[in-house]
Design a protein around this motif. Structure first.
Motif, short mmCIF file in Angstrom:
data_model
loop_
_atom_site.label_atom_id
_atom_site.label_comp_id
_atom_site.label_asym_id
_atom_site.label_seq_id
_atom_site.Cartn_x
_atom_site.Cartn_y
_atom_site.Cartn_z
N ASP A 139 -90.38 116.67 -121.87
CA ASP A 139 -89.28 116.26 -121.01
C ASP A 139 -89.73 115.20 -120.00
O ASP A 139 -90.88 115.19 -119.56
CB ASP A 139 -88.73 117.46 -120.23
CG ASP A 139 -88.15 118.54 -121.13
OD1 ASP A 139 -87.72 118.21 -122.25
OD2 ASP A 139 -88.14 119.71 -120.71
N GLU A 140 -88.79 114.33 -119.63
CA GLU A 140 -88.98 113.34 -118.55
C GLU A 140 -90.19 112.44 -118.79
O GLU A 140 -90.86 112.00 -117.84
CB GLU A 140 -89.08 114.05 -117.20
CG GLU A 140 -87.82 114.84 -116.88
CD GLU A 140 -87.84 115.51 -115.52
OE1 GLU A 140 -88.95 115.70 -114.99
OE2 GLU A 140 -86.77 115.83 -115.00
N VAL A 141 -90.46 112.14 -120.03
CA VAL A 141 -91.54 111.22 -120.40
C VAL A 141 -91.00 109.79 -120.35
O VAL A 141 -89.83 109.53 -120.69
CB VAL A 141 -92.08 111.55 -121.80
CG1 VAL A 141 -93.06 110.49 -122.29
CG2 VAL A 141 -92.75 112.93 -121.79
N LEU A 142 -91.85 108.84 -119.94
CA LEU A 142 -91.52 107.42 -119.94
C LEU A 142 -92.42 106.70 -120.94
O LEU A 142 -93.66 106.83 -120.86
CB LEU A 142 -91.71 106.80 -118.55
CG LEU A 142 -90.94 107.45 -117.41
CD1 LEU A 142 -91.36 106.83 -116.08
CD2 LEU A 142 -89.45 107.31 -117.61
N ILE A 143 -91.82 105.96 -121.88
CA ILE A 143 -92.60 105.28 -122.91
C ILE A 143 -92.23 103.80 -122.90
O ILE A 143 -91.07 103.43 -123.12
CB ILE A 143 -92.34 105.89 -124.30
CG1 ILE A 143 -92.64 107.40 -124.28
CG2 ILE A 143 -93.19 105.19 -125.36
CD1 ILE A 143 -92.31 108.11 -125.57
#
Length: 252
Positions: A81-85
């Motif tokens: 969850d709430e990962v930035l790629i």
């Protein structure tokens, strides 16, 4: 950018030309940019941001000449969850990315890699296969994390650091018996442009100075410098992980 919804993924926004494989799960609140490719079976959590041109769940290429070639049946990629790629990052099948991780533009995360929650993988970082990265780590721009390495919680790797895992430099069959990556214990730090030889252990709360070449294990709480790196003094008490705030982890 024009964004659309798809009925099979409630609460998920899609950019243009997004390709989604079979049996993919995507949590609500996630936004996928243009030209994103998500391969079969991949799992993406809630409130994830995936920028343009990202590939998730890529199958590794398997050259017969590669020392690390393997026929392991890889699990699908898993993104928390709430990962930035960031743009054009590539995350392979068999990778597991914890909650609130940032993976910056052009980074590569190979198969059988685990990244702990709230860690940062910087722009252009290459994380090779069979690597474990702990919680709240920071690996900065252009670092190379070789296969079979282990990075503990709260570690810091500065720009252009290079890990190695082959003392035979690609020659003789003997090398296949001795492949080993680098181990960073909890809270250890490595300065810019340092090179760490295969199998070395950077002790807990130790610091490797910029530009050093590490040819021997580094004792816990020691500062090493030079080529080859030698102990010059101990890490000051106020720089130890125990003295750091939880937000900084002693390294950021």
């Amino acid at each position: 950018m024009t964004m659309t919804f798809r009925s099979e993924y409630p609460g998920v926004l899609f950019g243009r030309y997004v390709v989604i494989g079979e049996d993919v799960t995507i949590g609500p609140g996630t936004v996928l940019g243009n030209n994103v490719v998500v391969h079969d079976g991949s799992s993406i959590g809630c409130n994830v941001r995936i920028d343009d041109g990202v590939v998730i769940g890529k199958e590794p290429l398997r050259s017969r000449l590669s020392a690390m070639a393997s026929d392991v049946d890889l699990e699908p990629a898993s993104i928390g969850d709430e990962v930035l790629i960031g743009t054009h990052a590539v995350i392979y099948r068999g990778a597991t990315v914890g909650n609130s991780v940032l993976i910056a533009d052009l980074a590569t995360v190979r198969e059988q890699v685990t990244i702990g929650e709230m860690s940062i993988i910087g722009r252009g970082v290459a994380v090779e296969n069979m690597v474990t990265i702990g919680r709240r780590c920071k690996i900065e721009t252009g670092a190379y994390i070789t296969a079979m390495s282990s990075i503990g919680d709260f570690c810091f790797v500065a720009p252009e650091v290079t890990f190695t895992n082959d003392n035979y430099v690609g020659r003789t069959e003997e090398r296949f018996k001795h492949f080993k990556g680098v181990t960073m214990q909890v809270g250890s730090r490595i300065g810019a442009n340092a090179t760490v030889l295969p199998g070395m252990v950077i002790g807990e709360d130790a610091l490797v100075a910029a530009g050093s070449i590490v040819t021997k294990d580094v004792p816990s709480r020691a500062i090493v410098m030079g080529s080859p790196a030698r102990v010059i003094r101990q890490v000051p008490a106020d720089q130890l992980l125990s003295a750091a705030t939880p937000r900084s982890g002693g390294s950021q």
